[in-house]
Design a protein around this motif. Structure first.
Motif, mmCIF file in Angstrom:
data_model
loop_
_atom_site.group_PDB
_atom_site.id
_atom_site.type_symbol
_atom_site.label_atom_id
_atom_site.label_comp_id
_atom_site.label_asym_id
_atom_site.label_seq_id
_atom_site.Cartn_x
_atom_site.Cartn_y
_atom_site.Cartn_z
ATOM 1 N N GLN A 34 101.149 31.353 14.319
ATOM 2 C CA GLN A 34 99.810 31.448 13.617
ATOM 3 C C GLN A 34 98.217 31.852 14.073
ATOM 4 N N ILE A 35 97.729 32.978 13.246
ATOM 5 C CA ILE A 35 96.510 33.594 14.047
ATOM 6 C C ILE A 35 95.632 33.526 13.530
ATOM 7 N N LYS A 36 94.309 33.061 14.170
ATOM 8 C CA LYS A 36 93.345 32.531 13.516
ATOM 9 C C LYS A 36 91.936 33.061 14.157
ATOM 10 N N ARG A 37 91.163 34.444 14.222
ATOM 11 C CA ARG A 37 90.192 34.920 14.523
ATOM 12 C C ARG A 37 89.101 34.280 13.794
ATOM 13 N N PRO A 38 88.189 34.555 14.761
ATOM 14 C CA PRO A 38 86.592 34.486 14.308
ATOM 15 C C PRO A 38 86.133 35.055 13.485
ATOM 16 N N PHE A 39 86.725 36.057 13.723
ATOM 17 C CA PHE A 39 86.276 37.871 12.818
ATOM 18 C C PHE A 39 86.530 37.739 11.400
ATOM 19 N N LYS A 55 90.437 41.165 29.942
ATOM 20 C CA LYS A 55 90.467 41.111 28.880
ATOM 21 C C LYS A 55 91.200 40.117 27.879
ATOM 22 N N VAL A 56 91.039 39.406 26.684
ATOM 23 C CA VAL A 56 91.240 37.847 26.133
ATOM 24 C C VAL A 56 91.515 38.832 24.760
ATOM 25 N N TYR A 57 92.460 37.968 24.062
ATOM 26 C CA TYR A 57 92.902 38.228 22.818
ATOM 27 C C TYR A 57 91.954 37.140 22.652
ATOM 28 N N ASN A 58 91.172 37.075 21.687
ATOM 29 C CA ASN A 58 90.403 37.341 20.702
ATOM 30 C C ASN A 58 90.423 36.172 19.903
ATOM 31 N N ALA A 59 91.052 35.406 19.786
ATOM 32 C CA ALA A 59 92.238 34.340 18.457
ATOM 33 C C ALA A 59 92.542 32.836 18.800
ATOM 34 N N ILE A 60 92.739 32.187 18.593
ATOM 35 C CA ILE A 60 93.178 30.514 18.308
ATOM 36 C C ILE A 60 94.390 30.334 17.415
ATOM 37 N N THR A 61 95.534 30.593 18.142
ATOM 38 C CA THR A 61 96.999 30.980 17.988
ATOM 39 C C THR A 61 97.714 29.511 18.207
ATOM 40 N N ARG A 62 98.342 29.523 16.907
ATOM 41 C CA ARG A 62 99.386 28.420 16.972
ATOM 42 C C ARG A 62 101.076 28.586 16.956
ATOM 43 N N THR A 63 101.504 28.422 17.904
ATOM 44 C CA THR A 63 103.080 28.613 18.064
ATOM 45 C C THR A 63 104.275 28.034 17.120
#
Length: 412
Positions: free
Chosen positions: A59-64, A29-37
């Motif tokens: 901050q969370i950026k999702r491809p969806f 399982k992989v968190y489907n997002a790119i995050t910036r802490t």
């Protein structure tokens, strides 16, 4: 070297990915997002979980967006990370791999074409089958409990809840229904209520999700629960990053609460937020601009019960009682306690008294959000997978529209 089968259930919240390794098959399982802490570092997938303990201000950026995969610029690095994690010791060869991939039902054809292009032209997979997550569920059910030929799948995910009748392992598209309520909407409601009543936690999406997962539940009788809300309270200790980085519910075996800890006392929020599935108008009541909008308040918004009944009744008459007796719950949001019990109560009131209403969850000890992935594994063991897949040669020979002709919703 024999052909390998890779199954990717590309969920908006988590990607479930892994190879068909027989009885040892299990998804990563992989968190489907790119995050910036907060410290400015960029993390892909699960990296943030091990690189930091302070999730506040993340901050969370999702491809969806709205449930559709719209940004391959964001998704591709997450896929690269996922494939590296699946096979960390050796480099995998896509030209020897059959990919089974899930996508949102009724995905826009142009977005599906973008996915097909990435699969064949960027990664170069040898063979490919694309489908919706619920369509794989009949291949993963316990056949001693559920009839895989007549299955009504309720997939409560991150963005939406899909109700999908599947007859003889094929989606009956005329019966598909969508409820615009999922885990993400519940998080948003919980954030607004807590930030208004107690503390401003709007910058802590990870914390909001943790509070939802550890405190929320479905009330068997909403009105009775409201009357007894004082007895249904719980205490949630907020993270102080000394004794806890995630927060926890105070219970008998929990750590002792220190004097300087911030404690959140939750009462009716615990069951009012999930109640949105059965009273969608709740989502307007917490927002000032929509709560005062008469048009929105009077709009005929259907609940989960209404849509399930509508879905069953739109199917051929002879299949209706069979579908009501073979309802399968999948998706991460169905983990909210009492989901199955409440749905069973509501459907029993609405459907014919001559019909059996049976709701199934957690079959074969499989988690609800992994059911589609395991169904995909079982499908690749069937001979039919060769007849429904498209090869890289077919794709380049027939053009990019060939996948849509093969995989699209044909009987609409």
């Amino acid at each position: 070297m024999s052909k390998q089968y890779l199954i990717i259930d590309n969920g908006a919240y988590n990607i479930k990915a892994g190879f068909n390794n027989g009885e040892e098959s299990a998804p990563l399982k992989v968190y489907n997002a790119i995050t910036r802490t907060k410290d400015g570092l960029i993390h892909i997938g699960n990296q943030f979980k091990t690189h930091t303990k302070n999730f506040s201000g993340i901050q969370i950026k999702r491809p969806f967006e709205q449930g559709h995969l719209t940004s391959w610029e964001t998704e591709k690095p997450i896929w690269d990370y996922t494939i590296d994690q699946i096979s960390p010791k050796r480099e995998i060869d896509p030209s020897n791999i059959h990919l089974t991939l899930t996508e949102t039902p009724f995905q826009l054809p142009q977005l599906s074409s973008n996915t097909d292009q990435i699969v064949f032209e960027e990664y170069g997979f040898q063979e490919y089958y694309r489908c919706t997550p619920p369509s794989l569920v009949p291949f993963g059910v316990d056949t001693s409990i559920v009839n895989p030929d007549f299955t009504l799948v309720i997939d409560a995910g991150f963005n939406f809840t899909w109700i999908m009748p599947i007859l003889y392992q094929k989606v009956y598209w005329e019966g598909v229904r969508k409820l615009p309520v999922g885990g993400n909407l519940l998080n948003g409601l919980l954030k607004e209520i807590i930030s208004f009543r107690y503390y401003d936690i709007s910058d802590d999406p990870i914390l909001i999700n943790t509070i939802k997962e550890s405190t929320c539940f479905f009330a068997s009788d909403f009105n009775q629960a409201l009357k007894k809300k004082a007895n249904l309270g719980c205490e949630f200790v907020l993270p102080d990053f000394k004794t806890t980085a995630t927060g926890y519910v105070v219970c008998a075996d929990a750590p002792k609460v220190s004097a300087d800890s911030q404690v959140l006392n939750l009462y009716d929020e615990r069951f009012t937020v999930p109640e949105t599935f059965y009273h969608p108008e709740i989502m307007f009541d917490t927002n000032g601009s929509t709560a005062s909008n008469t048009l929105l308040q009077q709009a005929p918004i259907k609940s989960l019960t209404d849509l399930v009944v509508s879905s069953i009744m739109s199917c051929p008459e002879i299949t209706r009682p069979l579908l009501s007796a073979n309802i399968c719950l999948v998706g991460g949001t169905t983990n909210i306690p009492n989901f199955k019990t409440r749905l069973l109560l509501e459907l029993t009131k609405e459907l014919s008294s001559n019909w059996k209403v049976i709701v199934n969850d957690k079959q074969n000890d499989t988690l609800p959000d992994e059911m589609s992935w395991y169904g995909g594994v079982n499908l690749t063991n069937e001979d039919v997978i060769n007849n429904i897949s498209i090869s890289k040669k077919d794709y380049f020979e027939h053009g990019s529209n060939w996948c849509q002709k093969q995989f699209g919703f044909k009987n609409l």
